[in-house]
Write a protein that holds these residues in place. Structure first.
Motif, PDB file in Angstrom:
ATOM      1  N   HIS A  97       0.806  -1.219   0.000  1.00 59.53           N
ATOM      2  CA  HIS A  97       0.000   0.000   0.000  1.00 59.53           C
ATOM      3  C   HIS A  97       0.842   1.275   0.000  1.00 59.53           C
ATOM      4  CE1 HIS A  97      -2.345  -3.300   1.699  1.00 59.53           C
ATOM      5  NE2 HIS A  97      -3.447  -2.676   1.370  1.00 59.53           N
ATOM      6  N   ASN A  98       1.902   1.280   0.792  1.00 58.51           N
ATOM      7  CA  ASN A  98       2.822   2.428   0.862  1.00 58.51           C
ATOM      8  C   ASN A  98       2.142   3.785   1.025  1.00 58.51           C
ATOM      9  OD1 ASN A  98       5.749   1.825   0.730  1.00 58.51           O
ATOM     10  ND2 ASN A  98       5.106   0.584  -1.018  1.00 58.51           N
ATOM     11  N   LEU A 134       5.788   2.018  13.223  1.00 62.99           N
ATOM     12  CA  LEU A 134       6.532   1.167  12.302  1.00 62.99           C
ATOM     13  C   LEU A 134       7.396   2.023  11.381  1.00 62.99           C
ATOM     14  CD1 LEU A 134       3.906  -1.505  11.138  1.00 62.99           C
ATOM     15  CD2 LEU A 134       5.505  -1.623  13.062  1.00 62.99           C
ATOM     16  N   THR A 135       8.544   1.497  11.025  1.00 66.56           N
ATOM     17  CA  THR A 135       9.354   2.126   9.988  1.00 66.56           C
ATOM     18  C   THR A 135       8.794   1.725   8.624  1.00 66.56           C
ATOM     19  OG1 THR A 135      10.881   0.263   9.814  1.00 66.56           O
ATOM     20  CG2 THR A 135      11.381   1.961  11.469  1.00 66.56           C
ATOM     21  N   ARG A 136       9.251   2.389   7.584  1.00 70.94           N
ATOM     22  CA  ARG A 136       8.816   2.011   6.234  1.00 70.94           C
ATOM     23  C   ARG A 136       9.181   0.561   5.944  1.00 70.94           C
ATOM     24  NH1 ARG A 136       5.237   4.181   2.697  1.00 70.94           N
ATOM     25  NH2 ARG A 136       5.912   6.184   3.531  1.00 70.94           N
ATOM     26  N   ARG A 137      10.366   0.140   6.351  1.00 70.42           N
ATOM     27  CA  ARG A 137      10.769  -1.258   6.129  1.00 70.42           C
ATOM     28  C   ARG A 137       9.841  -2.213   6.856  1.00 70.42           C
ATOM     29  NH1 ARG A 137      13.595  -5.261   8.642  1.00 70.42           N
ATOM     30  NH2 ARG A 137      13.787  -3.980  10.509  1.00 70.42           N
ATOM     31  N   TYR A 141       6.364  -3.456   5.401  1.00 64.28           N
ATOM     32  CA  TYR A 141       6.270  -4.500   4.383  1.00 64.28           C
ATOM     33  C   TYR A 141       5.951  -5.871   4.975  1.00 64.28           C
ATOM     34  CZ  TYR A 141       7.855  -1.333   0.748  1.00 64.28           C
ATOM     35  OH  TYR A 141       7.931  -0.294  -0.143  1.00 64.28           O
ATOM     36  N   PHE A 142       6.251  -6.087   6.238  1.00 68.30           N
ATOM     37  CA  PHE A 142       5.871  -7.350   6.866  1.00 68.30           C
ATOM     38  C   PHE A 142       5.043  -7.139   8.134  1.00 68.30           C
ATOM     39  CE2 PHE A 142      10.411  -6.398   7.636  1.00 68.30           C
ATOM     40  CZ  PHE A 142      10.359  -6.033   8.975  1.00 68.30           C
ATOM     41  N   ALA A 184      12.246  -3.347   0.390  1.00 65.46           N
ATOM     42  CA  ALA A 184      11.353  -2.804   1.423  1.00 65.46           C
ATOM     43  C   ALA A 184      11.696  -1.354   1.742  1.00 65.46           C
ATOM     44  CB  ALA A 184      11.419  -3.662   2.676  1.00 65.46           C
ATOM     45  N   SER A 185      11.621  -0.497   0.727  1.00 62.07           N
ATOM     46  CA  SER A 185      11.845   0.932   0.913  1.00 62.07           C
ATOM     47  C   SER A 185      11.294   1.657  -0.298  1.00 62.07           C
ATOM     48  CB  SER A 185      13.341   1.245   1.064  1.00 62.07           C
ATOM     49  OG  SER A 185      14.004   1.109  -0.187  1.00 62.07           O
TER      50      SER A 185
END
Length: 731
Positions: free
Chosen positions: A179-180, A262-265, A268-269, A660-661
């Motif tokens: 989604h980002n 959460l961080t952006r990385r 992703y999970f 994952a960025s």
């Protein structure tokens, strides 16, 4: 009853919350502050599957400012009561944080470090050491073992394919998408005795409230969830994810409010994604292009611990007249975190396959793609045999073809050039089911002539604040500036998830109903008040406009809300409603679109550029044209991303997400976006809901990717059946 004047609905108003956003005064979940707040950072597993064999927290606990390191070896047992129908309602067993030594996927939460500062918590998290008994995970859709599946069948598919004049056997593959959103997921949790308050990024405030209530086994009314603003979500906030539970657990353990972002990385999970698909479509048609049969096998990734499904089969069942259809929708359990709904869930995937296949069939038969679709236009829903409430897809084709200049398209691939660029045009249909769910609302009319309307719904960007304010203003006969619409708090009346394009139909209907009730209260007060100029007038003959009640057709005979309430010593009028969708009428209700696009492909390098795009929508009544344009253009941008750029890459050796960025996961930027235009067919669908809306936010991405893929074929003669379409695939 005299109809209420409509001044706000249909007007291209700017967002009522726009000033708060552009001045930075709108507060998002992680921007709140709680006295004594500390910070938490999750430690993620570095293996894709296995068990934890040991934990070493000594170095982390020695960091100045680190208050606590919580993991499966020292965490309390959490009740995790049954939450059927709640925000975590997928079949299977949800992630239960720090309750055992199992690692289910790469990035699985294995510990949380709490510190007095973010830096202390981050440093401490980097020092926690885990040892594992690791197993090789299965993360590749092609290597997984499909479940028996969910079959659907009508007609005789084998006979239909055997007797067809033309048969195509096609396999499409769609990559995983994330989604980002701009705002990362974050939670602030605070306990006051046995009462829990969380500020959380969520698209379903009541769902998160229910989830936390069941996880910690506290009464529902002891949990308050607050979320007035969301910085984009696209479906990623439709569940209460593990980090929210972790934040609440950490806050209870350290006895202080805790912020966890959460961080952006980690997104992703730590949250879900649109799953990858392999979709085989075997279709047969006669020489005139009329569909005879279709056999479809769909393989979709899901996690090993839960089964995620979405409505990917619907377009293949109902978009066109096909006497014989067979589908088998199989999930493939993998060692990944659970997928979740993403904009246009299911439909965007299914439409890509169906509309790509229709374009292939049109080329095979030498029939114009629009004409082929016209020849297969149904008169009732082929899947349910229900009549359509409204279906104006043919009109979408006509308007779109005229406005886009479809007659200038050369059907022969690779026939148009502009210097080094090959030019092509493509089109595709779109469909999304109109969802309506029960919703509650309450409203208050104040003696000063202002109103407050409240519900626990959310606004992740489509403009819920504004559109609901417009509906309320017209129902109450007030100016938009006189209405204060409040949302995003579990103390407000309950609403369904803010997703699936159902908010306007569901919450909007509740807003309309409660404000109608409130206006009728005021009218009854006036006609029964001997001192009112409206005394004795039939209530049905009175309308309200500009905060003034008056006789329909005679604006001079009336009075203001303010004068009426003040004279009657009333400081307010109040109303509550529980809206439920109408029962008994059986119609097939969906929104439809036709998307047209022109692309340029560099003949040497294979680069694809979208030059222009037009979409025409049959979406019922448009409450707010300016917001609708924002949705439509945003959906087109998202569709461009899915078609040409977005692709989550996994290292299948250990399940690590490689890109994952935002530096490596490509999304469209301004330079990728061409001239975009949206047209809305004028009308309403009163079978759908009280407002006549059919939903827009999901529809606008459906049909974009296949329109681009079909245009790429027209430009190059290369048929690509895998998304995203990359330069290397065209070389």
């Amino acid at each position: 009853m005299s109809p209420q004047p409509q001044a706000a609905v249909g007007a291209p108003l700017s967002r009522v919350d726009g000033r708060l956003k552009v001045t930075g005064k709108a507060q998002y979940a992680a921007e709140f502050n709680a006295e004594g707040m500390v910070h938490a950072v999750i430690v993620d597993a570095s293996i894709g599957r296995g068990r934890i064999t040991s934990v070493d927290t000594d170095a982390a606990e020695a960091v100045p400012g680190v208050l606590r390191v919580i993991h499966h070896g020292n965490a309390p047992t959490l009740p995790y009561r049954d939450n059927s129908g709640g925000s975590n309602n997928l079949p299977g067993r949800k992630v239960r944080v720090f309750q055992d030594d199992r690692v289910l996927f790469h990035g699985f939460p294995v510990a949380v470090v709490v510190g007095t500062t973010l830096e202390a918590a981050q440093h401490g998290a980097s020092l926690v050491k885990f040892s594992y008994d690791a197993e090789r995970p299965t993360t590749d859709l092609a290597e997984g073992e499909p479940t028996p599946g969910r079959p659907y069948s009508r007609g005789d598919v084998e006979a239909g394919l055997r007797d067809s004049d033309v048969r195509l056997d096609l396999t499409y593959r769609l990559s995983r998408n994330h989604h980002n959103p701009m705002e990362m997921h974050g939670t602030i949790a605070r306990w006051d005795g046995n009462r829990l308050t969380v500020w959380d990024k969520t698209q379903w405030v009541p769902g998160t409230q229910l989830e936390l209530s069941t996880v910690f086994d506290v009464p529902l009314d002891s949990v308050r969830v607050i979320n007035p603003f969301i910085g984009g979500a696209f479906g990623s906030g439709l569940r209460c994810w593990p980090h929210t539970v972790v934040a609440a657990l950490a806050a209870r353990e350290v006895g202080r409010p805790v912020k966890l972002a959460l961080t952006r990385r980690q997104m992703y999970f730590g949250t879900g994604f649109r799953p990858s698909y392999e979709y085989r479509m075997h279709i047969g048609a006669d020489r005139n292009g009329r569909l005879v049969a279709s056999d479809q096998t769909i393989d979709a990734e899901t996690s090993s611990y839960e089964t995620f499904t979405e409505a990917v089969t619907a377009p293949g069942q109902s978009l066109y007249t096909t006497p014989s259809v067979r589908q088998n929708y199989r999930t493939v359990p993998l060692d990944v975190n659970s997928p979740i709904w993403m904009r246009g869930p299911g439909a965007a995937t299914g439409v890509f396959v169906v509309e790509s296949a229709m374009d292939e069939l049109a080329h095979e038969l030498g029939i114009d793609p629009i004409e082929l679709r016209r020849r297969n236009e149904p008169t009732q829903d082929p899947a349910s045999n229900a009549p359509y409430s409204t279906r104006r897809l043919l009109e979408c084709y006509t308007v779109g073809a005229r406005e886009f200049g479809w007659d200038r398209r050369n059907p022969r691939p690779r026939s148009r050039r502009d210097g080094d660029w090959l030019i092509g045009m493509g089109m595709a249909s779109g469909i999304y089911h109109t969802g309506v769910a029960p919703a509650q609302s309450r409203a208050r009319l104040n003696a000063d002539g202002t109103a407050v309307v409240e519900s626990a719904t959310s606004d992740m960007g489509p403009g819920t604040y504004t559109a609901q304010t417009q509906v309320a203003a017209d129902a109450l006969g007030l100016a938009v500036r006189a209405v204060d619409y409040r949302l995003g708090d579990s103390l407000y009346p309950q609403t369904p998830p803010h997703g699936g394009s159902m908010t306007m139909a569901s919450v909007g209907s509740a807003t309309l109903d409660v404000c109608n009730q409130l206006r009728q209260q005021a009218i009854r007060l006036a006609v029964e008040d001997e001192e009112s100029p409206l005394y004795g007038v039939a209530a049905d003959d009175i309308v309200v406009q500009g905060g003034r009640l008056h006789v329909q057709g005679n604006p001079t005979r009336g009075e203001s809300y303010q004068r009426l309430l003040t004279r009657n010593d009333r400081d307010r009028l109040e109303a509550n409603t529980s809206f439920s969708p109408p029962q008994g009428e059986r119609f097939s209700i969906s929104a439809y679109s036709a998307t047209f696009t022109e692309v340029a492909v560099d003949a040497t390098l294979g680069l694809v550029r979208v030059r222009r795009m037009l979409s025409v929508y049959d979406a019922g009544r448009i409450i707010s044209p300016k917001l609708a344009d924002s949705q439509a253009l945003g959906g087109m941008v998202g569709g461009i991303g899915a078609a040409l750029l977005e692709h989550t890459v996994t290292d299948h050796r250990d399940g690590r997400i490689v890109n994952a960025s935002l530096a490596d996961y490509l999304v469209p930027v301004n330079a990728d976006i061409p001239d975009l235009r949206a047209i809305y067919l004028d009308g309403e669908d009163m079978h759908a809901d009280a407002l006549g809306v059919k939903g827009l936010a999901e529809l606008v991405i459906c049909g974009v990717a296949p329109a681009i893929a079909n245009a790429v074929f027209n430009a190059t003669g290369r048929r690509l059946r895998e998304l995203p379409i990359t330069a290397e695939a065209l070389l």
